[in-house]
Design an enzyme around this catalytic site. Structure first.
Site, PDB file in Angstrom:
ATOM      1  N   CYS A  67       0.931  -1.442  -0.346  1.00 28.93           N
ATOM      2  CA  CYS A  67      -0.159   0.071   0.126  1.00 28.93           C
ATOM      3  C   CYS A  67       0.929   1.249   0.183  1.00 28.93           C
ATOM      4  O   CYS A  67       2.453   0.458   0.014  1.00 28.93           O
ATOM      5  CB  CYS A  67      -1.263   0.354   0.903  1.00 28.93           C
ATOM      6  SG  CYS A  67      -0.248   0.025   2.894  1.00 28.93           S
TER       7      CYS A  67
ATOM      8  N   HIS B 230      15.614 -14.288  10.896  1.00 31.93           N
ATOM      9  CA  HIS B 230      15.144 -14.494  12.534  1.00 31.93           C
ATOM     10  C   HIS B 230      12.887 -14.107  12.368  1.00 31.93           C
ATOM     11  O   HIS B 230      13.342 -15.185  13.456  1.00 31.93           O
ATOM     12  CB  HIS B 230      15.246 -13.323  12.690  1.00 31.93           C
ATOM     13  CG  HIS B 230      17.328 -12.880  13.269  1.00 31.93           C
ATOM     14  ND1 HIS B 230      17.907 -11.884  13.104  1.00 31.93           N
ATOM     15  CD2 HIS B 230      17.834 -13.612  12.486  1.00 31.93           C
ATOM     16  CE1 HIS B 230      18.718 -11.978  13.577  1.00 31.93           C
ATOM     17  NE2 HIS B 230      19.172 -12.741  12.614  1.00 31.93           N
TER      18      HIS B 230
END
Ligand code: RB5
Length: 149
Positions: free
Chosen positions: A70, A103
């Site tokens: 967006c 991670h």
């Protein structure tokens, strides 16, 4: 790491429309398959209407990875992260993108379509698709994400 046999789910509102079109071309050129959840013009739309179906499909295991866009990357990320098996990461550069795969095992990349160069977004998508989750101590943390109190 993304399995090239799979199809990438991609979706945006009007704020990410131009960047999405750019990325679709680059993904096609690199031999990736994608399914476009919309939007399909630069006319104003409400980002939840596009992102709910995409995020549900990722959460249900129909797509391994998603890319959402967006203007800021915030609204679409907020919607996507309502779904249990979605880990959507808003990234602005390649380093953040690599880290969120290593991670956080992010499976949805959220991009700010109005704030970063398209070429950088292309590099980020490449990294997102090609970086492995490190597992180990990070897997323990990722498992705790959906365990709300
Ligand atoms: C649309 O103007 C803009 O608000 C939207 O693209 C997004 O940035 C929302 O988070």
């Amino acid at each position: 790491m993304f399995d090239k046999q799979n199809i990438i789910a991609i979706g945006c509102d009007h704020g990410g429309f131009e960047m999405k079109n750019y990325l679709l071309k680059t993904l096609t050129n690199q031999g990736f398959q994608w399914f476009d959840f919309g939007t399909f013009s630069s006319e104003s739309v409400d980002y939840p209407d596009i992102i709910h179906p995409l995020a549900k499909a990722v959460s249900d295991g129909k797509y391994q990875f998603g890319i959402i866009l967006c203007g800021s990357g915030n609204g679409v990320q907020m919607v996507a992260n309502k779904y249990t098996n979605v880990r959507a990461a808003l990234c602005w550069d390649t380093e953040q993108t690599e880290l969120t795969r290593k991670h956080n095992n992010a499976n949805v990349l959220s991009l700010p379509g109005r704030f970063i160069p398209f070429e950088r977004a292309e590099e980020m998508v490449k990294l997102f698709l090609n970086t492995e989750f490190e597992g180990g101590r990070h897997a323990l943390r990722v498992d705790k994400i959906s365990k709300t109190l």
